[in-house]
Design a protein around this motif. Structure first.
Motif, short mmCIF file in Angstrom:
data_model
loop_
_atom_site.label_atom_id
_atom_site.label_comp_id
_atom_site.label_asym_id
_atom_site.label_seq_id
_atom_site.Cartn_x
_atom_site.Cartn_y
_atom_site.Cartn_z
N ARG A 135 0.76 -1.37 -0.06
CA ARG A 135 0.07 -0.04 0.15
C ARG A 135 0.98 1.36 -0.08
N PHE A 136 1.99 1.14 0.77
CA PHE A 136 2.87 2.51 1.08
C PHE A 136 3.54 2.55 -0.44
N ALA A 137 4.10 1.71 -0.85
CA ALA A 137 4.63 1.78 -2.30
C ALA A 137 3.51 2.24 -3.53
N LEU A 138 2.60 1.66 -3.23
CA LEU A 138 1.51 2.05 -4.13
C LEU A 138 1.28 3.59 -4.14
N ALA A 139 1.02 4.05 -2.68
CA ALA A 139 0.86 5.57 -2.63
C ALA A 139 1.86 6.58 -2.83
N VAL A 140 3.10 5.92 -2.89
CA VAL A 140 4.26 6.64 -3.10
C VAL A 140 4.26 6.94 -4.56
N ALA A 141 4.09 5.83 -5.27
CA ALA A 141 4.15 5.88 -6.68
C ALA A 141 3.07 6.49 -7.18
N GLY A 142 1.87 6.89 -6.64
CA GLY A 142 0.62 7.30 -7.16
C GLY A 142 0.68 9.01 -6.76
N SER A 143 1.38 9.44 -5.73
CA SER A 143 1.23 10.78 -5.30
C SER A 143 1.86 11.64 -6.31
N SER A 144 1.44 12.90 -6.09
CA SER A 144 1.82 13.84 -6.98
C SER A 144 3.03 14.50 -6.29
N ASP A 145 3.27 14.26 -5.00
CA ASP A 145 4.38 14.76 -4.19
C ASP A 145 5.52 13.77 -4.06
N GLY A 146 6.68 14.12 -3.87
CA GLY A 146 7.81 13.48 -3.74
C GLY A 146 7.88 12.98 -2.25
N ILE A 147 8.20 11.78 -1.95
CA ILE A 147 8.36 11.46 -0.45
C ILE A 147 10.01 11.38 -0.24
N TRP A 148 10.37 11.92 0.97
CA TRP A 148 11.73 11.75 1.49
C TRP A 148 11.81 11.18 2.86
N ASP A 149 12.95 10.57 3.32
CA ASP A 149 13.30 9.98 4.67
C ASP A 149 14.64 9.99 4.91
N LEU A 150 14.73 10.48 6.12
CA LEU A 150 16.18 10.95 6.61
C LEU A 150 16.48 10.27 7.78
N THR A 151 17.30 9.23 8.06
CA THR A 151 17.80 8.63 9.17
C THR A 151 19.06 9.45 9.87
N LEU A 152 18.86 9.75 11.16
CA LEU A 152 19.95 10.63 11.50
C LEU A 152 21.06 10.08 12.08
N SER A 153 20.90 8.84 12.41
CA SER A 153 22.32 8.29 12.94
C SER A 153 23.34 7.97 11.80
N ASP A 154 22.93 7.92 10.51
CA ASP A 154 23.98 7.59 9.73
C ASP A 154 23.79 8.56 8.46
N ILE A 241 13.44 11.45 10.24
CA ILE A 241 12.55 12.49 9.87
C ILE A 241 11.99 12.19 8.34
N ALA A 242 10.79 12.29 8.10
CA ALA A 242 10.40 11.70 6.80
C ALA A 242 9.16 12.88 6.57
N GLY A 243 9.03 13.15 5.30
CA GLY A 243 8.19 13.96 4.87
C GLY A 243 8.03 14.10 3.05
N SER A 244 7.30 15.28 2.83
CA SER A 244 7.07 15.26 1.52
C SER A 244 7.80 16.47 0.74
N LEU A 245 7.56 16.57 -0.69
CA LEU A 245 8.05 17.48 -1.53
C LEU A 245 7.28 17.97 -2.57
N THR A 246 6.85 19.11 -2.43
CA THR A 246 5.68 19.45 -3.42
C THR A 246 6.14 20.70 -4.35
N ASP A 247 6.05 20.78 -5.55
CA ASP A 247 6.48 21.96 -6.22
C ASP A 247 5.35 22.77 -6.45
#
Length: 688
Positions: A135-154, A241-247
């Motif tokens: 479901r997550f992969a489908l939502a990411v693929a179908g979203s008009s926004d970009g999705i980003w995810d940053l792991t702080l430890s590395d 931290i994770a979020g979205s990118l909208t043009d």
């Protein structure tokens, strides 16, 4: 309704009967098959049942299990096999070929039921997890926004394919680390982006939200809205931290609600005006910033839709009052700006300000609701030192902030002193961020004495800032800034940790079993659920019993969100620490408040102590507080005792504890230790 479909691959009649007896309560649908070939060949298809129960006698059974796995994968069709006792080699072979579990004959019904339930539960959990991932992969693929995810430890960064598409890039372009992302953010935006990211990760803001420019592969810059939310551990520290990118390039120049030019247009026109007037000795222009007073209260009362409609009405009224040479822009949700491109004289700013206020402050009726607004206004006239739009807006903002601080409905014209004060404040804020890392904070301890015996009872921990260049900075210069920015939360955590560490050290050195340390708790520390765990961890780490720690909470902090604070205080009380109501009598004091709060101590504000020696009303006020304390079985600490007369009046009326310069100013750790040792020697002399 059955709990699952069980397929039994068995040939022995006695074993079949035993299985049916064990599973015969109707919980499962049980089918018997004797042909192995019927279970093979349907590669990728649906498994024939929820679980396979089979008899294993030789290595060939392991190969059969391997064939089943080739058809249906490793987690869609659990396989439990039955073996004779002593067949360890066969068990190892079947498990290595893909079997999930085994039972040794003879069959025990309870064990069989337990193994089947365990395997079905595992398979269903895996299936649910796979569904969530799909479901997550489908939502990411179908979203008009970009999705980003940053792991702080590395510092590992994930950006979805849509992110790459929005930036005109592909997967080979990098974007594996935060530094890769920062490299494409516009130079004018990158510092602010890092500030906003840091503020959210440190808990100063509830979410990351910022508009910034990023470089497209075609070398142009496009506007993006970056949003994100941090994931935190039990102590409130962010680890991801994770979020979205909208043009938002297409809508960046116009405010969607009012249709007016927005902040970008303002900066552009203001910069053009500054450049145009640099060669003119008599050029004159300026800006007016406006905000609706009590906007947050209006939103709480009527909602955001109503507030948007009000701002739209106000903006339309303002447009009707302006000259053709003036430009009204929307800078934010509750901030508008008027650019006076041409000023005939120095009074134009004030004249226009009066005109727009008169228009905006007429009653507004929307539906069944009517509101009467007031505006706070800050003005700044262009000067030679204004080299950019940012310079002029900064000065107007300082004037606006002063207007708001004066209670709203005010107009303020910028003067240079505002800029100096603002810069001092920002410098302190920036340096305060580093104070914890540089170990510049320290605790001083003010003695609290037992008024009946005159003996030391405990200390109040008071935080100080020993700046490397400026020396000891008074609390009033940095505590209010820490409160406003949220830095008081990590500072407060450090204070609790340090006070517990010091308390343990003193107990080990002096062995005073009744010694306690009081720590002030900020209202910002009560906003989230983390404080009890922070206290519990500090006590555990430093092996300090909870009765040696008291937390002081002000009445105003309690009343910010009474019900939420009550839950937090009850959790702290369960830990066993003492709770003091600080500055009692200066705020919302009432019988109802004392009855409900789980506190054990009242602290009488120093203003009441000082008033005791001025007239009888001051004495009566303190007597009333002491009577209230006795009514609710609370101890009382009187603050600000400086003279013997104050001490005697309090002692005669049954006040248990006192604090103030009569017993000592805030002391260093070494001075506190000397005081405790001197008291111990004095006690021995008296006893001897």
């Amino acid at each position: 309704m059955h709990d699952g479909h069980i397929l039994c691959l068995l040939t022995d009649d006695a074993e079949c009967a035993a299985i049916r007896a064990a599973l015969g309560d109707g919980s499962y649908l049980v089918d018997l098959v004797t042909s192995r070939e019927s279970l093979l060949g349907d590669k990728g298809g649906e498994p024939p049942a929820d679980l396979l129960l089979m008899r294993a006698r030789s290595g060939a059974d392991g190969e059969f299990i391997k064939a089943i796995r080739a058809d249906h994968g490793s987690d869609r069709f659990p396989i439990v096999f039955l073996v004779d006792p002593g067949e360890e080699t066969l068990v190892e072979h079947c498990l290595s070929c893909g079997g999930d579990d085994f039972l040794t004959l003879p069959i025990h019904g309870a064990e069989l039921q337990a193994r089947i339930r365990s395997q079905l539960s595992r398979a269903r959990a895996i299936a649910a997890s796979r569904l969530d991932r799909d479901r997550f992969a489908l939502a990411v693929a179908g979203s008009s926004d970009g999705i980003w995810d940053l792991t702080l430890s590395d510092d590992a960064l994930f950006m979805s394919p849509r992110c790459a598409e929005l930036l005109g890039r592909n997967g080979d372009d990098g974007f594996k680390r935060l530094e890769d992302w920062l490299a494409i953010i516009h130079p004018d935006d990158v510092d602010q982006f890092q500030v906003e990211l840091r503020n959210h990760l440190e808990g100063i803001t509830l979410s990351l939200q910022m508009e910034c420019r990023m470089q497209h592969r075609n070398q142009t810059y496009r506007w993006f809205l970056v949003r994100g939310t941090g994931q935190r551990n039990a102590t409130g520290k962010a680890f991801r931290i994770a979020g979205s990118l909208t043009d938002i390039s297409e809508r960046k120049l116009t405010d969607a609600m009012t249709g007016l030019p927005n902040r970008i247009v303002l900066y552009d026109r203001l910069n053009q005006t500054i450049v145009k007037n640099r060669r003119k000795t008599s050029a004159n222009f300026g800006i007016i910033l406006l905000q609706i007073d009590r906007y947050e209260t209006m939103r709480e009362a009527y909602g955001q839709v109503f507030c948007d409609a009000v701002q739209k009405v106000v903006s339309q009224r303002l447009v009707g009052t302006l000259r053709t040479t003036d430009t009204l822009t929307i800078m934010g949700e509750n901030t508008m700006c008027i650019l006076l491109d041409v000023m005939r004289d120095d009074t134009d700013l004030v004249r226009v300000s009066h005109r727009v206020r008169a228009a905006a402050e007429e009653p507004i009726t929307l539906g069944d609701e009517s509101v009467l607004l007031s505006l706070s206004i800050g003005m700044a006239q262009a000067q030679a030192h204004h080299q950019s739009a940012e310079d002029l807006i900064r000065d107007a903002t300082a004037a606006l902030n002063k207007a708001r601080a004066e209670g709203g409905g005010q107009e303020v014209v910028f003067d240079p002193d505002m800029q100096r004060r603002a810069r001092d404040r920002l410098r302190i804020e920036a340096e305060l961020h580093l104070a914890l890392k540089r170990n510049e904070l320290l605790l001083l301890y003010q003695p609290i004495v037992d008024l009946n015996t005159g003996r030391l009872a405990g200390f109040e921990a008071l935080v100080r800032w020993q700046h490397a260049q400026r020396g000891l900075i008074p609390p009033m210069e940095f505590i209010p800034i820490a409160e406003e920015t949220g830095l008081i939360v990590p500072i407060g955590t450090w204070v609790v940790q340090e006070a517990c560490r010091q308390g343990r050290e003193w107990l080990d050195q002096e062995g005073n079993a009744d010694l306690f340390i009081s720590v002030n708790v900020s209202s910002r520390q009560l906003d989230g659920p983390a404080l009890p765990e922070i206290v519990r961890q500090a006590l555990r780490e430093h092996r300090l019993a909870p009765e040696h720690l008291k937390l002081e909470i002000t009445e105003s902090a309690v009343m910010r969100d009474f019900e939420l604070t009550m839950k937090l205080l009850k959790r702290l009380k369960e830990i066993g620490v003492g709770l003091s109501l600080d500055d009692f009598g200066t705020g919302y004091s009432s019988l109802s408040l004392l009855r409900r709060l789980p506190v054990d101590t009242l602290k009488v504000d120093r203003s009441f102590v000082t008033a005791m020696t001025a007239d009888t009303s001051g004495v009566k006020m303190v007597e009333a507080i002491l009577q209230l304390a006795r009514l609710f079985d609370l101890k009382v600490v009187a603050e600000g005792i400086e003279h013997e007369e104050e001490e005697k009046l309090l002692k005669d009326r049954g006040c248990e504890f006192g604090q103030g310069w009569r017993y000592g100013k805030p002391l260093t750790v070494a001075a506190c230790l000397d005081m405790m040792r001197e008291q111990r020697k004095s006690t021995k002399r008296i006893a001897g």
